[in-house]
Design a protein around this motif. Structure first.
Motif, PDB file in Angstrom:
ATOM      1  N   LEU A  43     -10.067 -10.841  14.779  1.00  0.00           N
ATOM      2  CA  LEU A  43      -8.634 -11.013  14.539  1.00  0.00           C
ATOM      3  C   LEU A  43      -7.899 -11.245  15.866  1.00  0.00           C
ATOM      4  O   LEU A  43      -7.117 -12.197  16.003  1.00  0.00           O
ATOM      5  CB  LEU A  43      -8.092  -9.774  13.829  1.00  0.00           C
ATOM      6  CG  LEU A  43      -6.690  -9.809  13.206  1.00  0.00           C
ATOM      7  CD1 LEU A  43      -6.494  -8.619  12.278  1.00  0.00           C
ATOM      8  CD2 LEU A  43      -5.569  -9.823  14.233  1.00  0.00           C
ATOM      9  N   ASP A  44      -8.162 -10.396  16.845  1.00  0.00           N
ATOM     10  CA  ASP A  44      -7.509 -10.547  18.158  1.00  0.00           C
ATOM     11  C   ASP A  44      -7.905 -11.871  18.821  1.00  0.00           C
ATOM     12  O   ASP A  44      -7.072 -12.538  19.449  1.00  0.00           O
ATOM     13  CB  ASP A  44      -7.889  -9.380  19.066  1.00  0.00           C
ATOM     14  CG  ASP A  44      -7.234  -8.067  18.658  1.00  0.00           C
ATOM     15  OD1 ASP A  44      -6.206  -8.115  17.962  1.00  0.00           O
ATOM     16  OD2 ASP A  44      -7.753  -6.997  19.038  1.00  0.00           O
ATOM     17  N   ALA A  45      -9.176 -12.252  18.681  1.00  0.00           N
ATOM     18  CA  ALA A  45      -9.639 -13.506  19.285  1.00  0.00           C
ATOM     19  C   ALA A  45      -8.974 -14.708  18.641  1.00  0.00           C
ATOM     20  O   ALA A  45      -8.671 -15.708  19.318  1.00  0.00           O
ATOM     21  CB  ALA A  45     -11.161 -13.618  19.159  1.00  0.00           C
ATOM     22  N   SER A  46      -8.722 -14.644  17.340  1.00  0.00           N
ATOM     23  CA  SER A  46      -8.069 -15.750  16.649  1.00  0.00           C
ATOM     24  C   SER A  46      -6.632 -15.926  17.147  1.00  0.00           C
ATOM     25  O   SER A  46      -6.161 -17.053  17.315  1.00  0.00           O
ATOM     26  CB  SER A  46      -8.081 -15.504  15.135  1.00  0.00           C
ATOM     27  OG  SER A  46      -9.398 -15.521  14.633  1.00  0.00           O
ATOM     28  N   VAL A  47      -5.946 -14.815  17.380  1.00  0.00           N
ATOM     29  CA  VAL A  47      -4.601 -14.890  17.944  1.00  0.00           C
ATOM     30  C   VAL A  47      -4.645 -15.511  19.339  1.00  0.00           C
ATOM     31  O   VAL A  47      -3.846 -16.397  19.680  1.00  0.00           O
ATOM     32  CB  VAL A  47      -3.960 -13.493  17.993  1.00  0.00           C
ATOM     33  CG1 VAL A  47      -2.620 -13.535  18.736  1.00  0.00           C
ATOM     34  CG2 VAL A  47      -3.764 -12.944  16.581  1.00  0.00           C
ATOM     35  N   ALA A  48      -5.597 -15.073  20.157  1.00  0.00           N
ATOM     36  CA  ALA A  48      -5.718 -15.584  21.524  1.00  0.00           C
ATOM     37  C   ALA A  48      -6.041 -17.071  21.540  1.00  0.00           C
ATOM     38  O   ALA A  48      -5.552 -17.812  22.401  1.00  0.00           O
ATOM     39  CB  ALA A  48      -6.792 -14.800  22.277  1.00  0.00           C
ATOM     40  N   PHE A  49      -6.868 -17.531  20.582  1.00  0.00           N
ATOM     41  CA  PHE A  49      -7.209 -18.952  20.535  1.00  0.00           C
ATOM     42  C   PHE A  49      -5.979 -19.807  20.241  1.00  0.00           C
ATOM     43  O   PHE A  49      -5.863 -20.924  20.734  1.00  0.00           O
ATOM     44  CB  PHE A  49      -8.294 -19.197  19.484  1.00  0.00           C
ATOM     45  CG  PHE A  49      -9.640 -19.468  20.076  1.00  0.00           C
ATOM     46  CD1 PHE A  49     -10.152 -18.650  21.062  1.00  0.00           C
ATOM     47  CD2 PHE A  49     -10.412 -20.541  19.655  1.00  0.00           C
ATOM     48  CE1 PHE A  49     -11.394 -18.883  21.615  1.00  0.00           C
ATOM     49  CE2 PHE A  49     -11.658 -20.793  20.202  1.00  0.00           C
ATOM     50  CZ  PHE A  49     -12.153 -19.956  21.185  1.00  0.00           C
ATOM     51  N   GLY A  50      -5.073 -19.294  19.406  1.00  0.00           N
ATOM     52  CA  GLY A  50      -3.836 -20.021  19.172  1.00  0.00           C
ATOM     53  C   GLY A  50      -3.051 -20.206  20.459  1.00  0.00           C
ATOM     54  O   GLY A  50      -2.522 -21.293  20.742  1.00  0.00           O
ATOM     55  N   ASP A  51      -2.973 -19.158  21.267  1.00  0.00           N
ATOM     56  CA  ASP A  51      -2.293 -19.265  22.565  1.00  0.00           C
ATOM     57  C   ASP A  51      -2.990 -20.278  23.469  1.00  0.00           C
ATOM     58  O   ASP A  51      -2.337 -21.018  24.209  1.00  0.00           O
ATOM     59  CB  ASP A  51      -2.261 -17.893  23.250  1.00  0.00           C
ATOM     60  CG  ASP A  51      -1.408 -16.881  22.500  1.00  0.00           C
ATOM     61  OD1 ASP A  51      -0.533 -17.301  21.728  1.00  0.00           O
ATOM     62  OD2 ASP A  51      -1.634 -15.669  22.684  1.00  0.00           O
ATOM     63  N   LEU A  52      -4.316 -20.288  23.419  1.00  0.00           N
ATOM     64  CA  LEU A  52      -5.080 -21.202  24.266  1.00  0.00           C
ATOM     65  C   LEU A  52      -4.819 -22.647  23.886  1.00  0.00           C
ATOM     66  O   LEU A  52      -4.543 -23.497  24.739  1.00  0.00           O
ATOM     67  CB  LEU A  52      -6.576 -20.887  24.138  1.00  0.00           C
ATOM     68  CG  LEU A  52      -7.523 -21.624  25.081  1.00  0.00           C
ATOM     69  CD1 LEU A  52      -7.324 -21.156  26.521  1.00  0.00           C
ATOM     70  CD2 LEU A  52      -8.970 -21.399  24.646  1.00  0.00           C
ATOM     71  N   PHE A  53      -4.901 -22.953  22.588  1.00  0.00           N
ATOM     72  CA  PHE A  53      -4.764 -24.334  22.125  1.00  0.00           C
ATOM     73  C   PHE A  53      -3.317 -24.808  22.091  1.00  0.00           C
ATOM     74  O   PHE A  53      -3.066 -25.999  21.907  1.00  0.00           O
ATOM     75  CB  PHE A  53      -5.374 -24.478  20.727  1.00  0.00           C
ATOM     76  CG  PHE A  53      -6.873 -24.378  20.710  1.00  0.00           C
ATOM     77  CD1 PHE A  53      -7.628 -24.677  21.832  1.00  0.00           C
ATOM     78  CD2 PHE A  53      -7.537 -23.990  19.559  1.00  0.00           C
ATOM     79  CE1 PHE A  53      -9.004 -24.580  21.824  1.00  0.00           C
ATOM     80  CE2 PHE A  53      -8.921 -23.895  19.534  1.00  0.00           C
ATOM     81  CZ  PHE A  53      -9.656 -24.195  20.675  1.00  0.00           C
ATOM     82  N   GLU A  54      -2.374 -23.880  22.277  1.00  0.00           N
ATOM     83  CA  GLU A  54      -0.968 -24.268  22.296  1.00  0.00           C
ATOM     84  C   GLU A  54      -0.343 -24.044  23.665  1.00  0.00           C
ATOM     85  O   GLU A  54       0.870 -23.975  23.818  1.00  0.00           O
ATOM     86  CB  GLU A  54      -0.209 -23.528  21.191  1.00  0.00           C
ATOM     87  CG  GLU A  54      -0.759 -23.924  19.813  1.00  0.00           C
ATOM     88  CD  GLU A  54       0.047 -23.389  18.652  1.00  0.00           C
ATOM     89  OE1 GLU A  54       0.989 -22.590  18.886  1.00  0.00           O
ATOM     90  OE2 GLU A  54      -0.245 -23.774  17.509  1.00  0.00           O
ATOM     91  N   LEU A  55      -1.219 -23.929  24.675  1.00  0.00           N
ATOM     92  CA  LEU A  55      -0.810 -23.907  26.086  1.00  0.00           C
ATOM     93  C   LEU A  55       0.188 -22.792  26.389  1.00  0.00           C
ATOM     94  O   LEU A  55       1.087 -22.953  27.213  1.00  0.00           O
ATOM     95  CB  LEU A  55      -0.221 -25.273  26.478  1.00  0.00           C
ATOM     96  CG  LEU A  55      -1.128 -26.481  26.203  1.00  0.00           C
ATOM     97  CD1 LEU A  55      -0.421 -27.775  26.557  1.00  0.00           C
ATOM     98  CD2 LEU A  55      -2.444 -26.365  26.958  1.00  0.00           C
TER      99      LEU A  55
END
Length: 452
Positions: A381-393
């Motif tokens: 769950l936490d990793a999925s949130v972090a990936f959104g931040d990564l792919f949205e700069l």
């Protein structure tokens, strides 16, 4: 009520573990299929309660990662699923996504995410049909629960029509707005927990399908025709990948971080209004993106506010436990929501089908499930949130990026690619089998019996 592969009432004895599964989505159906595949003692009485009038096949694309494909194979579902694929998955290195900065006039592809086994993508309806075909137990449709309570050595389930049922173990796979999760937190005297209801993540996802033929006519050589793509930009990104020979699945995410945790107040919109809003959200993005979004199939894209669960301190208490989105509903950025529901089902099914599983060991099974699955589910769950931040700069260190900015250090994009590789390593380098063995060892040691 309809029944599928039901056990005759004449054969039900007081020694059987009565398992009630709330919800016939991906998690609930996988648990039912896994229990049927793994049970050798035939000591389980399984009832599945679904609120809907039918198990409908809805949704678009769904991803299964290599470790989850191995899980499906272990419970005998691979033969059903491979019918929907051009070829059976193997361990060959395969492209998962090409990352491309696309919020500018000319996009820049900067990294290929490659993993052993790649990803296996399905239309959700195909996956759901395969699970339905393997379902075991009694299926009760039109049974929407109102509450559950633990009384002594059983759980009482109350339905909205005034009826009730009992079981030895209740498994809430009833989605992100789970009634069972609410009952679990109330049982733990946590009525004001921030996790009792899901929160809006501030993300809107526009989902739809694009015809390959239409896209080919509109822009011959479009990358999404041959390559799974992740188009990234400031606070927005789009994933596009084939889910059949005919269609490409598209999910376009738009994030407003200031609205995370706020009530969602969007009004219903017509397909035409949603399409207009979607196109306006990606003005200035490269022609590849504009063409892709413009060709989303009739009746147009669907608009979904994305809710998530605040990480829970417990997935189980006594004879009540939760899994799937009820336990760890997450943003779609790692493509891991369905996979985690499947892993919940896999671990629980092995515990319930163990030689150590009896009516007397139900409480240990519940506790061990929580001990094994809660850290894993919350981590993803936490990793999925972090990936959104990564792919949205918006990941730490990417604050200098502005939407449409072409004056940037290309090395920063390379670091994003490396972070994506590392963030997805668990999907193919780690195995659920280690957690399964640990769960069974814990059960064996707690009850002192042989285990499978």
């Amino acid at each position: 009520m309809s029944e599928v592969n039901s056990t005759s009432a004449d054969n039900i004895s007081g020694h059987k573990i009565r398992v009630a599964i709330i919800g016939a989505g991906i998690g609930g159906l996988t648990l039912s299929a896994a229990l049927g595949a793994l049970s050798k003692k035939k000591n389980l009485e399984i009832d599945i309660y679904e609120a809907a009038f039918a198990i409908t096949e809805v949704g678009a694309g769904i991803t299964l990662w290599p470790r989850v494909w191995k899980t499906m194979k272990a419970i005998g579902l691979d033969e059903e699923l491979v019918k929907f694929l051009p070829q059976a998955p193997d361990n060959s290195p395969r492209l998962v996504f090409q990352l491309r900065k696309a919020d500018q006039k000319e996009g820049v592809s900067f990294h290929d995410v490659i993993m052993e086994g790649g990803s296996t993508t399905f239309h959700r309806a195909d996956l759901q049909q395969a699970l339905k075909d393997k379902m075991t137990g009694r299926l009760h449709l039109r049974h929407r629960i109102s509450s559950v309570e633990e009384r002594g050595d059983e759980v009482v389930i109350h339905f909205q029509d005034g009826s009730s049922a009992t079981c030895d173990l209740l498994v809430g796979m009833d989605g992100i707005k789970s009634t069972v999760r609410k009952s679990l937190l109330l049982k733990q005297n946590l009525p004001n927990s921030p996790s009792i209801d899901p929160v809006w993540s501030g993300i809107i996802v526009y989902r739809g399908l694009v015809s390959r033929d239409a896209l080919k006519r509109a822009l011959p050589g479009h990358l999404a025709l041959t390559t799974p793509m992740c188009y990234i930009g400031k606070r927005k990104h789009i994933v596009a990948y084939a889910i059949s020979r005919s269609f490409i699945n598209v999910a376009a995410c738009v994030t407003d971080p200031t609205k995370k945790g706020m009530p969602y107040t969007g009004a219903p919109m017509s397909p035409e209004e949603i399409q207009k809003e979607l196109m306006e959200s990606f003005v200035g993005w490269e022609p590849e993106v504009q063409t892709l979004l413009h060709n989303i199939d009739h009746p147009g894209p669907l608009k979904w506010p994305i809710y998530q669960v605040i990480p829970l301190e417990h997935y189980a208490s006594g004879r009540i436990l939760i899994g799937g989105d009820a336990a760890h509903g997450m943003p779609p950025h790692q493509g891991a929501g369905a996979s985690q529901a499947i892993e919940d089902a896999y671990i629980l099914a092995h515990l319930l089908c163990s030689e150590s599983a009896t009516k007397k060991s139900v409480l240990q099974i519940s506790e061990i499930y929580d001990q094994i699955r809660r850290p894993a589910g919350n981590r993803v769950l936490d990793a999925s949130v972090a990936f959104g931040d990564l792919f949205e700069l918006t990941f730490p260190g990417l604050d200098d990026f502005k939407e449409g900015d072409t004056d940037f250090d290309i090395n920063t994009l390379y670091r994003i690619g490396k972070a994506a590789d590392e963030g997805w390593e668990w999907t193919w380098k780690e195995s659920i089998e280690r957690d399964k063995r640990r769960a069974l060892e814990l059960l064996q040691s707690s009850v002192g019996s042989p285990w499978l």
